[in-house]
Design an enzyme around this catalytic site. Structure first.
Site, PDB file in Angstrom:
ATOM      1  N   GLU A 179      62.226  64.851 -12.901  1.00  0.00           N
ATOM      2  CA  GLU A 179      61.564  64.665 -12.224  1.00  0.00           C
ATOM      3  C   GLU A 179      60.630  65.817 -11.605  1.00  0.00           C
ATOM      4  O   GLU A 179      60.560  66.173 -11.281  1.00  0.00           O
ATOM      5  CB  GLU A 179      61.223  63.702 -11.135  1.00  0.00           C
ATOM      6  CG  GLU A 179      62.041  63.337 -11.317  1.00  0.00           C
ATOM      7  CD  GLU A 179      61.687  61.329 -10.365  1.00  0.00           C
ATOM      8  OE1 GLU A 179      61.365  61.652  -9.584  1.00  0.00           O
ATOM      9  OE2 GLU A 179      62.076  60.266 -11.226  1.00  0.00           O
ATOM     10  N   GLU A 211      65.702  56.130 -14.990  1.00  0.00           N
ATOM     11  CA  GLU A 211      65.918  55.309 -12.886  1.00  0.00           C
ATOM     12  C   GLU A 211      64.901  54.702 -13.391  1.00  0.00           C
ATOM     13  O   GLU A 211      63.521  54.554 -14.479  1.00  0.00           O
ATOM     14  CB  GLU A 211      65.906  56.455 -12.466  1.00  0.00           C
ATOM     15  CG  GLU A 211      66.431  57.434 -11.945  1.00  0.00           C
ATOM     16  CD  GLU A 211      65.999  58.580 -11.508  1.00  0.00           C
ATOM     17  OE1 GLU A 211      65.127  58.035 -10.041  1.00  0.00           O
ATOM     18  OE2 GLU A 211      66.080  59.425 -11.268  1.00  0.00           O
TER      19      GLU A 211
END
Ligand code: FCB
Length: 441
Positions: free
Chosen positions: A167, A351
């Protein structure tokens, strides 16, 4: 659970994800200090002043935790390596116990028939490198490539996949503009540099992994749907800016060798000189793209300087951490990544999951029907994307076990497995059993 493994194409992979600082227990095993230790020990940054010092003690309990992954019938275990556990000073001499730990972890995955999916960096920068400016310092790209090389030399022969950085938006924007994560800055120049250097480090690490012969290398990006609060042109521009900062800057740099205009409108004066020349390094070919998806944000225009936007409270049902449940956003981003960036590469949902205030019932069970429904609703979007021709190849739940949820501390529970922080006992929740039944049938 409504879905079954057989609802997905042959070879579709199910997994569970964790990260090092959130579960391992950073005080153990000779790990060096990280900027998350510094951030968490500074009053006001983390709920309850909690830290990752003990976390879930996964460092000592990884075998039992991997039994839980295998016991659910999952195929993939996505984990991260702590830079400071491997290199306590960020550079120089490795910590043998740290490398031994990840070596054992990978072997323990393989012994259980699990595919180890490595992420090199999930946010805990060694403090010694933070002292030198951390992600603001261009040299971080070389430091990170050296770290990638050390890890690849030890476990690169046995991991199923590798991704450099979890991320980039959180590493760049959330940590340097919003000040919500370590190092907790609110500084536009630091933000521009961090966002660019994160991509440079990604590219250098991909090169380092390739040199070591590591295959199946990808990138993991988080996306959040920008829901325009009204129909006005100002609001549309604000939502477009949010989308560009969050969802298009990092993918744009890697796959299109460009940064989106709504971001350059604010950050261009603050980027390091010559940034355009770095795309040769940044745009390394990848083997897959990972998408982390949780929620959407309602975005409105706001007076003042760029980015001139504000987040508003949205109307949808929310999780324990106040995130709106909006499964359609997952389908949107799978299609967007496929059409605008990935150009046919396999896409994995690396995720997805929800926080819930899970409690242990009188009989010792943990009932979390909302989590099972959340996973089902998002799996329906995955199926829809596959039907539309998007090459989605896997879906990994965040998270295997409840853990240290960064600035929110240990309150939010994202796990398929409940962790009692008094005695660290693991209790599979109803969603874990539902998922196991869906995968075995
Ligand atoms: C993601 C992070 C992960 C966890 C979940 C809830 O952004 O990658 O570490 O915090 O959110």
């Amino acid at each position: 659970m409504q879905h079954r493994r057989s609802d997905f194409p042959t070879g579709f992979l199910f997994g569970a994800a964790t990260s090092s600082y959130q579960i391992e227990g950073h005080a153990h095993g000779g790990a060096g200090r990280t900027h998350w230790d510094d951030f968490a020990e500074t009053p006001g940054n983390v709920a309850g002043a909690e830290t990752g010092a003990l976390a879930c003690d996964h460092y000592h309990r990884y075998g039992a935790d991997l039994d839980l992954v295998a016991g659910a019938g999952l195929d993939v275990y996505r984990f991260s390596t702590s830079w400071a556990r491997v290199l306590p000073e960020g550079r120089g001499a490795p910590n043998p116990d740290g490398l031994d730990f990840y070596d054992r972890l990978v072997d323990a995955c393989l012994e259980r028939g699990l595919k180890p999916a490595l992420t090199l960096y999930h946010w805990e920068l060694p403090s010694a490198l933070a002292d030198l400016g951390g992600w603001r310092n261009r040299d971080v790209a070389d430091w990170f490539a050296d770290f990638a090389d050390v890890v690849a030399a030890r476990i690169g022969d046995r991991v199923w996949s590798a991704a450099p950085i979890n991320e980039p938006w959180c590493v760049g924007w959330l940590s340097h503009f919003a000040g919500v994560h370590a190092p907790g800055l609110r500084d536009i120049r630091a933000t521009a540099r961090a966002m660019h250097h994160v991509l440079l480090a990604h590219g250098r690490a991909v090169q380092a992994l390739r040199v070591r012969g590591v295959g199946n290398v990808g990138g993991v990006f988080n996306c959040e749907y920008a829901d325009a609060a009204d129909q006005s042109p100002e609001t549309a521009r604000a939502a477009e800016t949010y989308d560009a900062i969050y969802n298009r800057f990092f993918l744009g740099g890697i796959f299109r060798r460009e940064y989106p205009e709504p971001v350059l409108a604010g950050l261009a004066p603050h980027l390091p000189g010559g940034w355009e020349r770095d795309f040769d390094t940044i745009a390394q070919p990848l083997d897959w793209v990972g998408l982390n998806y949780y929620t959407r944000k309602r975005i409105a225009a706001a007076p003042g300087a760029w980015p001139a936007l504000a987040e508003q409270d949205g109307p949808l049902p929310k999780t324990q951490v106040g995130w709106e449940i909006y499964p359609q956003g997952l389908g949107h981003f799978l299609r967007m990544i496929h059409h605008d960036y990935a150009g046919g590469l396999p896409i994995y949902v690396t995720e997805n999951g929800m926080a819930r205030d899970d409690t242990i019932g009188p009989d010792g069970s943990v009932a979390d029907p909302e989590r099972t429904a959340y996973l089902d609703a998002h799996l329906a979007e995955v199926r829809g994307a596959i039907d539309a021709g998007v090459p989605v190849r896997g879906y990994f739940v965040w998270s295997l076990i409840d853990n240290f949820e960064w600035a929110l501390g240990y309150g939010p529970r994202f796990g398929l497995v409940h962790v009692d922080y008094a005695d660290l006992k693991r209790r599979p929740k109803a969603s874990y059993h539902a998922l196991a039944a869906a995968l075995s049938s």
